[in-house]
Write a protein that holds these residues in place. Sequence first.
Motif, short mmCIF file in Angstrom:
data_model
loop_
_atom_site.label_atom_id
_atom_site.label_comp_id
_atom_site.label_asym_id
_atom_site.label_seq_id
_atom_site.Cartn_x
_atom_site.Cartn_y
_atom_site.Cartn_z
N ILE A 67 0.84 -1.20 0.00
CA ILE A 67 0.00 0.00 0.00
C ILE A 67 0.87 1.24 0.00
CG2 ILE A 67 -1.59 1.38 1.42
CD1 ILE A 67 -3.10 -1.21 2.00
N TYR A 68 1.91 1.27 0.83
CA TYR A 68 2.82 2.43 0.86
C TYR A 68 3.44 2.65 -0.52
CZ TYR A 68 6.47 5.65 2.37
OH TYR A 68 7.29 6.75 2.50
N ALA A 69 3.91 1.58 -1.15
CA ALA A 69 4.52 1.70 -2.48
C ALA A 69 3.51 2.20 -3.50
CB ALA A 69 5.10 0.35 -2.91
N SER A 70 2.28 1.71 -3.44
CA SER A 70 1.23 2.16 -4.37
C SER A 70 0.92 3.64 -4.17
CB SER A 70 -0.05 1.33 -4.20
OG SER A 70 0.17 0.00 -4.59
N LEU A 71 0.86 4.07 -2.91
CA LEU A 71 0.60 5.48 -2.63
C LEU A 71 1.74 6.36 -3.14
CD1 LEU A 71 -0.85 5.12 0.98
CD2 LEU A 71 -2.12 5.82 -1.07
N LEU A 72 2.99 5.90 -2.97
CA LEU A 72 4.13 6.66 -3.49
C LEU A 72 4.06 6.80 -5.00
CD1 LEU A 72 7.21 5.33 -1.49
CD2 LEU A 72 6.25 7.64 -1.44
N LEU A 75 -0.64 5.02 -7.50
CA LEU A 75 -1.42 3.95 -8.13
C LEU A 75 -2.62 3.63 -7.25
CD1 LEU A 75 1.52 1.58 -9.11
CD2 LEU A 75 0.21 3.07 -10.64
N PRO A 76 -3.64 3.01 -7.81
CA PRO A 76 -4.77 2.59 -6.98
C PRO A 76 -4.29 1.60 -5.91
CG PRO A 76 -5.28 2.33 -9.31
CD PRO A 76 -3.84 2.67 -9.22
N THR A 77 -4.87 1.68 -4.74
CA THR A 77 -4.50 0.78 -3.65
C THR A 77 -5.67 -0.12 -3.28
OG1 THR A 77 -5.24 2.31 -1.94
CG2 THR A 77 -2.93 2.48 -2.62
N ARG A 78 -5.33 -1.16 -2.54
CA ARG A 78 -6.39 -1.97 -1.94
C ARG A 78 -7.10 -1.09 -0.92
NH1 ARG A 78 -1.97 -5.64 -1.76
NH2 ARG A 78 -1.63 -5.11 0.40
N VAL A 80 -8.27 0.75 2.28
CA VAL A 80 -7.57 1.27 3.45
C VAL A 80 -8.57 2.04 4.30
CG1 VAL A 80 -5.74 2.84 4.21
CG2 VAL A 80 -5.42 1.49 2.13
N CYS A 81 -8.56 1.78 5.60
CA CYS A 81 -9.46 2.51 6.51
C CYS A 81 -9.08 3.99 6.54
CB CYS A 81 -9.37 1.91 7.91
SG CYS A 81 -10.38 2.77 9.14
N ARG A 82 -10.05 4.83 6.39
CA ARG A 82 -9.79 6.28 6.35
C ARG A 82 -9.39 6.84 7.70
NH1 ARG A 82 -15.58 6.00 6.02
NH2 ARG A 82 -16.54 6.97 7.85
N ARG A 83 -9.63 6.11 8.79
CA ARG A 83 -9.34 6.61 10.13
C ARG A 83 -8.03 6.09 10.70
NH1 ARG A 83 -10.70 6.35 15.63
NH2 ARG A 83 -11.62 8.28 16.35
N CYS A 84 -7.69 4.82 10.44
CA CYS A 84 -6.47 4.24 11.02
C CYS A 84 -5.52 3.67 9.97
CB CYS A 84 -6.81 3.18 12.05
SG CYS A 84 -7.44 1.65 11.31
N ALA A 85 -5.97 3.63 8.71
CA ALA A 85 -5.17 3.14 7.58
C ALA A 85 -4.88 1.65 7.63
CB ALA A 85 -3.88 3.94 7.41
N CYS A 86 -5.67 0.89 8.38
CA CYS A 86 -5.48 -0.56 8.34
C CYS A 86 -5.98 -1.08 6.99
CB CYS A 86 -6.20 -1.24 9.49
SG CYS A 86 -8.01 -1.29 9.34
#
Length: 127
Positions: A67-72, A75-78, A80-86
Amino acid sequence: MSPGTYLRLRREATGLSLRELAYQFFTPPLDLAEVEQLLVNAEADDAPLDAGSLHRVNLFVPLDIEIYASLLAELPTRSVCRRCACSWFDPCQDSFGPCAWADAAATLCTRCARIEATAEKQKRPVA
């Protein structure tokens, strides 16, 4: 969500301050203040963590590296919780066990939904 926001939310979900994480992460010859600044810069999206630093942070803060690599890479990510990012591969744990998705869009986990519901109840006037 930006990569820095993802890192901050995951760190906050563990209950660690930036200084506490820097202290865990600290290894001479690096100065503790340098390590803390590295983390501040990463969370502010000023300088992403390199692979070694990311894996070191992951020893103390549960992260989904993909997820971190996709955000960098923007790219679209799987989901992710908007409050805690799990995420599915990195769920929260509470007294009910691992979290699940609380909404159909998979943007809020059940742990965070319970926290939000409790906060909302506390705002309501008592009848």
